[in-house]
Scaffold this motif. Structure first.
Motif, PDB file in Angstrom:
ATOM      1  N   LEU A 155       0.833  -1.202   0.000  1.00 34.06           N
ATOM      2  CA  LEU A 155       0.000   0.000   0.000  1.00 34.06           C
ATOM      3  C   LEU A 155       0.873   1.260   0.000  1.00 34.06           C
ATOM      4  CD1 LEU A 155      -3.075   0.240  -0.014  1.00 34.06           C
ATOM      5  CD2 LEU A 155      -2.995   0.507   2.451  1.00 34.06           C
ATOM      6  N   ILE A 156       1.915   1.259   0.803  1.00 39.58           N
ATOM      7  CA  ILE A 156       2.830   2.403   0.848  1.00 39.58           C
ATOM      8  C   ILE A 156       3.502   2.578  -0.504  1.00 39.58           C
ATOM      9  CG2 ILE A 156       4.983   3.258   1.850  1.00 39.58           C
ATOM     10  CD1 ILE A 156       4.114   1.876   4.492  1.00 39.58           C
ATOM     11  N   SER A 157       3.976   1.495  -1.054  1.00 44.16           N
ATOM     12  CA  SER A 157       4.639   1.547  -2.358  1.00 44.16           C
ATOM     13  C   SER A 157       3.696   2.095  -3.425  1.00 44.16           C
ATOM     14  CB  SER A 157       5.129   0.153  -2.738  1.00 44.16           C
ATOM     15  OG  SER A 157       5.660   0.145  -4.025  1.00 44.16           O
ATOM     16  N   HIS A 158       2.453   1.637  -3.402  1.00 43.63           N
ATOM     17  CA  HIS A 158       1.479   2.104  -4.395  1.00 43.63           C
ATOM     18  C   HIS A 158       1.148   3.574  -4.171  1.00 43.63           C
ATOM     19  CE1 HIS A 158      -2.433   1.205  -6.798  1.00 43.63           C
ATOM     20  NE2 HIS A 158      -1.462   1.604  -7.578  1.00 43.63           N
ATOM     21  N   ALA A 159       0.995   3.983  -2.920  1.00 36.38           N
ATOM     22  CA  ALA A 159       0.665   5.378  -2.615  1.00 36.38           C
ATOM     23  C   ALA A 159       1.752   6.323  -3.101  1.00 36.38           C
ATOM     24  CB  ALA A 159       0.459   5.552  -1.114  1.00 36.38           C
ATOM     25  N   LYS A 160       2.983   5.895  -3.034  1.00 34.75           N
ATOM     26  CA  LYS A 160       4.098   6.746  -3.467  1.00 34.75           C
ATOM     27  C   LYS A 160       4.130   6.944  -4.978  1.00 34.75           C
ATOM     28  CE  LYS A 160       7.111   5.937   0.479  1.00 34.75           C
ATOM     29  NZ  LYS A 160       8.381   5.344   0.935  1.00 34.75           N
ATOM     30  N   ARG A 161       3.412   6.118  -5.720  1.00 38.68           N
ATOM     31  CA  ARG A 161       3.379   6.260  -7.175  1.00 38.68           C
ATOM     32  C   ARG A 161       2.331   7.269  -7.645  1.00 38.68           C
ATOM     33  NH1 ARG A 161       3.623   0.179  -7.434  1.00 38.68           N
ATOM     34  NH2 ARG A 161       1.517   0.253  -8.262  1.00 38.68           N
ATOM     35  N   PHE A 162       1.586   7.847  -6.699  1.00 40.72           N
ATOM     36  CA  PHE A 162       0.533   8.804  -7.045  1.00 40.72           C
ATOM     37  C   PHE A 162       0.792  10.139  -6.369  1.00 40.72           C
ATOM     38  CE2 PHE A 162      -1.675   4.875  -7.940  1.00 40.72           C
ATOM     39  CZ  PHE A 162      -2.492   5.194  -9.011  1.00 40.72           C
ATOM     40  N   SER A 163       0.586  11.204  -7.114  1.00 37.99           N
ATOM     41  CA  SER A 163       0.567  12.532  -6.512  1.00 37.99           C
ATOM     42  C   SER A 163      -0.843  12.781  -5.982  1.00 37.99           C
ATOM     43  CB  SER A 163       0.934  13.594  -7.549  1.00 37.99           C
ATOM     44  OG  SER A 163      -0.092  13.668  -8.537  1.00 37.99           O
ATOM     45  N   ARG A 164      -1.004  13.816  -5.182  1.00 35.72           N
ATOM     46  CA  ARG A 164      -2.337  14.167  -4.684  1.00 35.72           C
ATOM     47  C   ARG A 164      -3.254  14.523  -5.858  1.00 35.72           C
ATOM     48  NH1 ARG A 164      -3.671  12.689   0.416  1.00 35.72           N
ATOM     49  NH2 ARG A 164      -4.172  14.588   1.505  1.00 35.72           N
ATOM     50  N   ASP A 165      -2.711  15.252  -6.822  1.00 33.95           N
ATOM     51  CA  ASP A 165      -3.517  15.628  -7.993  1.00 33.95           C
ATOM     52  C   ASP A 165      -3.968  14.392  -8.759  1.00 33.95           C
ATOM     53  OD1 ASP A 165      -3.354  18.338  -7.463  1.00 33.95           O
ATOM     54  OD2 ASP A 165      -1.645  18.658  -8.805  1.00 33.95           O
ATOM     55  N   ARG A 166      -3.066  13.432  -8.902  1.00 35.16           N
ATOM     56  CA  ARG A 166      -3.408  12.204  -9.632  1.00 35.16           C
ATOM     57  C   ARG A 166      -4.486  11.419  -8.874  1.00 35.16           C
ATOM     58  NH1 ARG A 166      -3.664  10.274 -14.672  1.00 35.16           N
ATOM     59  NH2 ARG A 166      -2.896   8.170 -14.882  1.00 35.16           N
ATOM     60  N   LEU A 167      -4.384  11.372  -7.552  1.00 32.35           N
ATOM     61  CA  LEU A 167      -5.426  10.688  -6.775  1.00 32.35           C
ATOM     62  C   LEU A 167      -6.764  11.405  -6.896  1.00 32.35           C
ATOM     63  CD1 LEU A 167      -3.747   9.411  -3.478  1.00 32.35           C
ATOM     64  CD2 LEU A 167      -4.773   8.058  -5.310  1.00 32.35           C
ATOM     65  N   SER A 168      -6.745  12.710  -6.952  1.00 30.33           N
ATOM     66  CA  SER A 168      -7.997  13.458  -7.170  1.00 30.33           C
ATOM     67  C   SER A 168      -8.605  13.079  -8.517  1.00 30.33           C
ATOM     68  CB  SER A 168      -7.739  14.966  -7.112  1.00 30.33           C
ATOM     69  OG  SER A 168      -7.380  15.350  -5.820  1.00 30.33           O
ATOM     70  N   GLN A 169      -7.750  12.933  -9.540  1.00 29.86           N
ATOM     71  CA  GLN A 169      -8.224  12.498 -10.857  1.00 29.86           C
ATOM     72  C   GLN A 169      -8.819  11.100 -10.784  1.00 29.86           C
ATOM     73  OE1 GLN A 169      -4.852  12.771 -13.484  1.00 29.86           O
ATOM     74  NE2 GLN A 169      -4.722  14.991 -13.303  1.00 29.86           N
ATOM     75  N   VAL A 170      -8.211  10.231  -9.979  1.00 36.92           N
ATOM     76  CA  VAL A 170      -8.721   8.863  -9.812  1.00 36.92           C
ATOM     77  C   VAL A 170     -10.139   8.901  -9.250  1.00 36.92           C
ATOM     78  CG1 VAL A 170      -8.485   6.765  -8.416  1.00 36.92           C
ATOM     79  CG2 VAL A 170      -6.491   7.717  -9.577  1.00 36.92           C
ATOM     80  N   PHE A 171     -10.351   9.681  -8.199  1.00 38.62           N
ATOM     81  CA  PHE A 171     -11.685   9.736  -7.589  1.00 38.62           C
ATOM     82  C   PHE A 171     -12.713  10.328  -8.539  1.00 38.62           C
ATOM     83  CE2 PHE A 171      -9.161   9.531  -3.591  1.00 38.62           C
ATOM     84  CZ  PHE A 171      -9.686   8.338  -3.136  1.00 38.62           C
ATOM     85  N   GLU A 172     -12.315  11.322  -9.299  1.00 40.01           N
ATOM     86  CA  GLU A 172     -13.213  11.906 -10.285  1.00 40.01           C
ATOM     87  C   GLU A 172     -13.565  10.878 -11.363  1.00 40.01           C
ATOM     88  OE1 GLU A 172     -12.995  15.562 -13.408  1.00 40.01           O
ATOM     89  OE2 GLU A 172     -12.208  15.941 -11.391  1.00 40.01           O
ATOM     90  N   ALA A 173     -12.558  10.141 -11.819  1.00 36.09           N
ATOM     91  CA  ALA A 173     -12.789   9.118 -12.847  1.00 36.09           C
ATOM     92  C   ALA A 173     -13.653   7.973 -12.311  1.00 36.09           C
ATOM     93  CB  ALA A 173     -11.454   8.584 -13.363  1.00 36.09           C
ATOM     94  N   LEU A 174     -13.435   7.586 -11.064  1.00 31.23           N
ATOM     95  CA  LEU A 174     -14.269   6.538 -10.455  1.00 31.23           C
ATOM     96  C   LEU A 174     -15.726   6.979 -10.404  1.00 31.23           C
ATOM     97  CD1 LEU A 174     -12.245   5.054  -7.465  1.00 31.23           C
ATOM     98  CD2 LEU A 174     -13.183   3.792  -9.398  1.00 31.23           C
TER      99      LEU A 174
END
Length: 157
Positions: free
Chosen positions: A111-130
């Motif tokens: 989970l830590i490794s995966h979290a480090k591959r995303f910026s906050r902006d990219r995670l915001s894009q993920v939630f919007e896309a979901l």
């Protein structure tokens, strides 16, 4: 294994006050099959081929599994967001993060490794896309399987 089973059982129980035979039955029925947990684990390890294979199996078992998969992905990305918050506030050990997330520490390293591959902006894009994908699936605007595969490919890596 027991901890993962308890997490699955809690998810099957959803918002119920008690866990009964129905929820336990779901756990035993799905315990050995590929499920959302296998999908999320493969996704977090960047195993795109395995992800597509798991999606094939999930949709072969149940053509209406789309919302369940989206729920599992939402659950995963919420945890990534929380991991990022914890890392930013100085909680750097898997033990500290596992304690906050109420997860076994051996699951937290991925989970830590995966979290480090995303910026906050990219995670915001993920939630919007979901959210958009969920709306499109519920309105019949997109094939659930194709939409989920496209989403996972778009946000892998």
């Amino acid at each position: 294994l027991l901890a993962e089973g308890l997490v699955k059982l809690a998810l099957y129980a959803k918002d119920k006050n008690e866990i009964g035979l129905v929820e336990a039955g779901l756990l035993s029925e799905h315990g050995t099959n590929l499920d959302n947990f296998a999908l999320v684990n493969a996704f977090s390890r960047n195993q795109t081929g395995k992800v597509i294979g798991i999606i094939d199996e999930l949709f072969a078992e149940d053509n209406e599994v789309g919302p369940e998969i989206l729920g599992g992905l939402n659950w995963h990305f919420k945890r990534l967001w929380r991991v990022q918050e914890l890392l930013a506030s100085g909680h750097n050990t898997p033990y500290e993060i596992a304690k906050d997330l109420r997860m076994p520490s051996h699951f937290v390293n991925d989970l830590i490794s995966h979290a480090k591959r995303f910026s906050r902006d990219r995670l915001s894009q993920v939630f919007e896309a979901l959210y958009e994908l969920d709306v499109q699936i519920k309105r019949g605007m997109i094939n659930p399987r194709a939409g989920i595969e496209s989403f996972l490919i778009r946000f892998s890596g």
